[in-house]
Motif scaffolding. Structure first.
Motif, PDB file in Angstrom:
ATOM      1  N   THR A 101      -7.691   8.397  -2.863  1.00 36.15           N
ATOM      2  CA  THR A 101      -6.516   7.533  -2.651  1.00 36.15           C
ATOM      3  C   THR A 101      -6.116   7.473  -1.168  1.00 36.15           C
ATOM      4  O   THR A 101      -5.603   6.445  -0.721  1.00 36.15           O
ATOM      5  CB  THR A 101      -5.313   8.001  -3.493  1.00 36.15           C
ATOM      6  N   PRO A 148      -5.875  -0.526   4.728  1.00 38.31           N
ATOM      7  CA  PRO A 148      -4.960  -1.582   5.190  1.00 38.31           C
ATOM      8  C   PRO A 148      -3.947  -1.116   6.243  1.00 38.31           C
ATOM      9  O   PRO A 148      -3.449  -1.925   7.006  1.00 38.31           O
ATOM     10  CB  PRO A 148      -4.234  -2.020   3.903  1.00 38.31           C
ATOM     11  N   SER A 187      -8.395   4.396  -9.745  1.00 36.40           N
ATOM     12  CA  SER A 187      -9.187   5.605  -9.531  1.00 36.40           C
ATOM     13  C   SER A 187      -8.490   6.829 -10.127  1.00 36.40           C
ATOM     14  O   SER A 187      -9.153   7.713 -10.686  1.00 36.40           O
ATOM     15  CB  SER A 187      -9.489   5.809  -8.046  1.00 36.40           C
ATOM     16  N   VAL A 188      -7.153   6.859 -10.045  1.00 32.99           N
ATOM     17  CA  VAL A 188      -6.411   7.984 -10.641  1.00 32.99           C
ATOM     18  C   VAL A 188      -6.615   7.972 -12.162  1.00 32.99           C
ATOM     19  O   VAL A 188      -6.912   9.004 -12.778  1.00 32.99           O
ATOM     20  CB  VAL A 188      -4.903   7.913 -10.276  1.00 32.99           C
ATOM     21  N   TYR A 218     -12.069  13.028 -16.801  1.00 29.79           N
ATOM     22  CA  TYR A 218     -12.084  14.497 -16.894  1.00 29.79           C
ATOM     23  C   TYR A 218     -11.631  14.962 -18.280  1.00 29.79           C
ATOM     24  O   TYR A 218     -12.233  15.857 -18.874  1.00 29.79           O
ATOM     25  CB  TYR A 218     -11.198  15.103 -15.798  1.00 29.79           C
ATOM     26  N   LEU A 219     -10.581  14.299 -18.786  1.00 26.92           N
ATOM     27  CA  LEU A 219     -10.076  14.626 -20.124  1.00 26.92           C
ATOM     28  C   LEU A 219     -11.166  14.391 -21.173  1.00 26.92           C
ATOM     29  O   LEU A 219     -11.382  15.222 -22.071  1.00 26.92           O
ATOM     30  CB  LEU A 219      -8.848  13.758 -20.418  1.00 26.92           C
ATOM     31  N   VAL A 263      -9.795  -5.090   2.954  1.00 26.17           N
ATOM     32  CA  VAL A 263      -9.076  -4.766   1.710  1.00 26.17           C
ATOM     33  C   VAL A 263      -7.593  -5.047   1.909  1.00 26.17           C
ATOM     34  O   VAL A 263      -6.969  -4.491   2.818  1.00 26.17           O
ATOM     35  CB  VAL A 263      -9.284  -3.271   1.336  1.00 26.17           C
ATOM     36  N   LEU A 291      -6.897  -0.442  -6.607  1.00 28.76           N
ATOM     37  CA  LEU A 291      -8.022   0.509  -6.512  1.00 28.76           C
ATOM     38  C   LEU A 291      -7.550   1.954  -6.652  1.00 28.76           C
ATOM     39  O   LEU A 291      -8.144   2.746  -7.384  1.00 28.76           O
ATOM     40  CB  LEU A 291      -8.718   0.355  -5.158  1.00 28.76           C
ATOM     41  N   ALA A 292      -6.453   2.281  -5.949  1.00 24.33           N
ATOM     42  CA  ALA A 292      -5.960   3.658  -5.948  1.00 24.33           C
ATOM     43  C   ALA A 292      -5.491   4.071  -7.338  1.00 24.33           C
ATOM     44  O   ALA A 292      -5.862   5.142  -7.844  1.00 24.33           O
ATOM     45  CB  ALA A 292      -4.820   3.812  -4.943  1.00 24.33           C
ATOM     46  N   TYR A 293      -4.699   3.216  -7.978  1.00 22.61           N
ATOM     47  CA  TYR A 293      -4.171   3.582  -9.299  1.00 22.61           C
ATOM     48  C   TYR A 293      -5.285   3.593 -10.351  1.00 22.61           C
ATOM     49  O   TYR A 293      -5.277   4.427 -11.260  1.00 22.61           O
ATOM     50  CB  TYR A 293      -3.003   2.677  -9.689  1.00 22.61           C
ATOM     51  N   ALA A 322      -3.504  -5.004   0.956  1.00 24.89           N
ATOM     52  CA  ALA A 322      -2.644  -3.912   0.486  1.00 24.89           C
ATOM     53  C   ALA A 322      -2.581  -3.897  -1.039  1.00 24.89           C
ATOM     54  O   ALA A 322      -2.606  -2.829  -1.662  1.00 24.89           O
ATOM     55  CB  ALA A 322      -1.256  -4.068   1.082  1.00 24.89           C
ATOM     56  N   LEU A 323      -2.537  -5.086  -1.637  1.00 30.80           N
ATOM     57  CA  LEU A 323      -2.442  -5.172  -3.099  1.00 30.80           C
ATOM     58  C   LEU A 323      -3.719  -4.646  -3.769  1.00 30.80           C
ATOM     59  O   LEU A 323      -3.663  -3.898  -4.758  1.00 30.80           O
ATOM     60  CB  LEU A 323      -2.185  -6.628  -3.497  1.00 30.80           C
ATOM     61  N   ALA A 364     -10.266   8.935 -13.040  1.00 32.74           N
ATOM     62  CA  ALA A 364     -10.556  10.363 -12.801  1.00 32.74           C
ATOM     63  C   ALA A 364      -9.912  11.245 -13.865  1.00 32.74           C
ATOM     64  O   ALA A 364     -10.585  12.110 -14.456  1.00 32.74           O
ATOM     65  CB  ALA A 364     -10.067  10.773 -11.416  1.00 32.74           C
ATOM     66  N   ILE A 365      -8.620  11.027 -14.143  1.00 39.39           N
ATOM     67  CA  ILE A 365      -7.939  11.876 -15.129  1.00 39.39           C
ATOM     68  C   ILE A 365      -8.491  11.594 -16.531  1.00 39.39           C
ATOM     69  O   ILE A 365      -8.794  12.520 -17.292  1.00 39.39           O
ATOM     70  CB  ILE A 365      -6.404  11.694 -15.057  1.00 39.39           C
ATOM     71  N   ALA A 402       0.825  -1.222   0.000  1.00 42.75           N
ATOM     72  CA  ALA A 402       0.000   0.000   0.000  1.00 42.75           C
ATOM     73  C   ALA A 402       0.854   1.264   0.000  1.00 42.75           C
ATOM     74  O   ALA A 402       0.368   2.347  -0.346  1.00 42.75           O
ATOM     75  CB  ALA A 402      -0.931  -0.004   1.203  1.00 42.75           C
ATOM     76  N   ALA A 452      -5.717  -2.515  -2.498  1.00 44.15           N
ATOM     77  CA  ALA A 452      -5.719  -1.064  -2.277  1.00 44.15           C
ATOM     78  C   ALA A 452      -4.908  -0.356  -3.362  1.00 44.15           C
ATOM     79  O   ALA A 452      -5.340   0.673  -3.896  1.00 44.15           O
ATOM     80  CB  ALA A 452      -5.147  -0.749  -0.898  1.00 44.15           C
ATOM     81  N   VAL A 453      -3.754  -0.927  -3.702  1.00 39.20           N
ATOM     82  CA  VAL A 453      -2.906  -0.315  -4.740  1.00 39.20           C
ATOM     83  C   VAL A 453      -3.643  -0.303  -6.082  1.00 39.20           C
ATOM     84  O   VAL A 453      -3.685   0.728  -6.772  1.00 39.20           O
ATOM     85  CB  VAL A 453      -1.559  -1.073  -4.872  1.00 39.20           C
ATOM     86  N   LEU A 502      -4.091  19.779 -18.521  1.00 42.68           N
ATOM     87  CA  LEU A 502      -5.540  19.868 -18.295  1.00 42.68           C
ATOM     88  C   LEU A 502      -5.978  21.324 -18.112  1.00 42.68           C
ATOM     89  O   LEU A 502      -7.024  21.734 -18.615  1.00 42.68           O
ATOM     90  CB  LEU A 502      -5.949  19.033 -17.082  1.00 42.68           C
ATOM     91  N   ILE A 505       0.906   3.715  -2.937  1.00 43.95           N
ATOM     92  CA  ILE A 505      -0.160   4.727  -3.146  1.00 43.95           C
ATOM     93  C   ILE A 505       0.378   6.134  -2.863  1.00 43.95           C
ATOM     94  O   ILE A 505      -0.026   7.099  -3.501  1.00 43.95           O
ATOM     95  CB  ILE A 505      -1.386   4.397  -2.270  1.00 43.95           C
ATOM     96  N   LEU A 510      -9.043  13.223  -5.974  1.00 40.85           N
ATOM     97  CA  LEU A 510      -8.121  12.074  -5.996  1.00 40.85           C
ATOM     98  C   LEU A 510      -7.406  11.909  -4.657  1.00 40.85           C
ATOM     99  O   LEU A 510      -7.160  10.790  -4.220  1.00 40.85           O
ATOM    100  CB  LEU A 510      -7.100  12.236  -7.118  1.00 40.85           C
ATOM    101  N   ILE A 523      -8.164   4.830   0.645  1.00 41.21           N
ATOM    102  CA  ILE A 523      -7.803   3.495   0.127  1.00 41.21           C
ATOM    103  C   ILE A 523      -6.473   3.038   0.759  1.00 41.21           C
ATOM    104  O   ILE A 523      -6.296   1.874   1.092  1.00 41.21           O
ATOM    105  CB  ILE A 523      -7.714   3.508  -1.426  1.00 41.21           C
ATOM    106  N   ILE A 538     -13.727  17.143 -21.145  1.00 37.95           N
ATOM    107  CA  ILE A 538     -13.253  18.367 -21.820  1.00 37.95           C
ATOM    108  C   ILE A 538     -13.395  18.200 -23.337  1.00 37.95           C
ATOM    109  O   ILE A 538     -13.890  19.087 -24.034  1.00 37.95           O
ATOM    110  CB  ILE A 538     -11.776  18.682 -21.444  1.00 37.95           C
TER     111      ILE A 538
END
Lengths: 254, 44
Positions: free
Chosen positions: A108, A115, B13-14, B21-22, B1, B9-11, B3-4, B17-18, A51, B6-7, A219, A54, A104, A111, B25
């Motif tokens: 993040t 853990p 979501s990034v 948004y792009l 959740v 999910l986090a990446y 740790a893996l 989101a980007i 984790a 979580a990683v 952006l 992140i 974000l 998330i 536009i």
């Protein structure tokens, strides 16, 4: 004969987009294949805690959110002083992009926390002040969407943009001013505090920081251009409606 | 959740989101262009 050059801003935007994508890809390689995981357990997360990866996107997202809101602040001051529309367009664009990156941070962070802390959310000073910051700029965007007179909207939004920025230093220094669960990294005030990162980890971190800054700039440029396009449509439609009114005045009832 | 997870999910979501948004536009820009929006071009 009048000829036109290819749109220079489109070329610049293309270069910025490619640079963002390349740097982002490079940062992912460094984060996943070069940076080492901490050898110590991180809260409830046993070593090596995956984790931790992140962090490499969470902190740069926070940095560009701050950057976005700082641009809103500067552009709002400039708009109130000069009344120029270009500052208002820049403030609007920076607020929107800033909200994307602040969202974000708020996604993040929990998330990572699940853990490591064993919980998604804690109402501590850093998390709460970041949530308030996000709410402020979401409110700013709602205000812009709900009011119709562009000049009045610009002035009102500029005031919110200036006042809202006062929360940024509170968010940043909250980990030093109050006892919080959130980790406090090195800062200009506490330069002696080590980041705990080695050379490989710092390489991954700074590459991600540059990548996020480039993505943010890209952006922001795209969004500012969108504002200018929107203004051109508005001006065109106003001119058409004025011409229509001149040609058939009896149609106009108000 | 884990740790893996979580990683991932986090990446993800990034990226969403980007990317999202792009896309928003680009769609808004396309709609404005359909309504006749133009940026002033520099004449030689």
């Amino acid at each position: 004969m009048v000829t036109t050059t290819p749109d220079r801003s489109t070329r610049t935007l293309g270069i910025l987009g490619i640079a963002s994508a390349v740097t982002l890809a490079l940062s992912l390689i460094f984060i996943f294949f070069v940076a080492r995981l901490p050898s110590e357990p991180q809260g409830f997360c046993a070593a090596p805690c995956a984790a931790h990866r992140i962090f490499y996107f969470h902190v740069p997202a926070a940095w560009v959110a701050y950057l976005g809101f700082a641009i809103v602040f500067i552009a709002s001051v400039a708009h109130l002083r000069t009344g120029a529309r270009r500052w208002d367009l820049l403030a609007h664009a920076a607020a929107e992009v800033g909200v994307v990156f602040c969202s974000l941070v708020l996604i993040t962070g929990p998330i990572w926390a699940r853990p490591v802390w064993g919980t998604w959310w804690q109402w501590d000073a850093r998390l709460t002040s970041t949530f308030v910051l996000w709410l402020t700029y979401v409110g700013y965007l709602f205000l812009r969407a709900l009011t119709t007179d562009p000049a009045r909207t610009g002035r009102l939004a500029a005031v919110v943009g200036i006042v809202g920025f006062l929360n940024v230093p509170i968010v940043h220094f909250s980990v030093q001013w109050w006892r919080t669960l959130h980790p406090a990294g090195p800062s200009p005030v506490f330069l002696d505090r080590s980041s705990g990162l080695g050379g490989q980890e710092l390489l991954a971190f700074f590459t991600a920081l540059i990548a996020f800054t480039l993505v943010f700039s890209w952006l922001l440029s795209l969004r500012t251009r969108l504002g200018r396009l929107s203004d051109s449509v508005l001006a065109q439609e106003l001119a058409e409606s004025a011409a229509l009114r001149r040609s058939s005045p009896e149609v106009v009832t108000t | 959740v884990s740790a893996l997870t979580a990683v991932v999910l986090a990446y993800a979501s990034v990226g969403i989101a980007i990317g999202g948004y792009l896309t928003s536009i680009v769609i808004r820009q396309k709609r404005l262009r359909e309504r006749g929006a133009e940026l002033p071009r520099r004449a030689n």
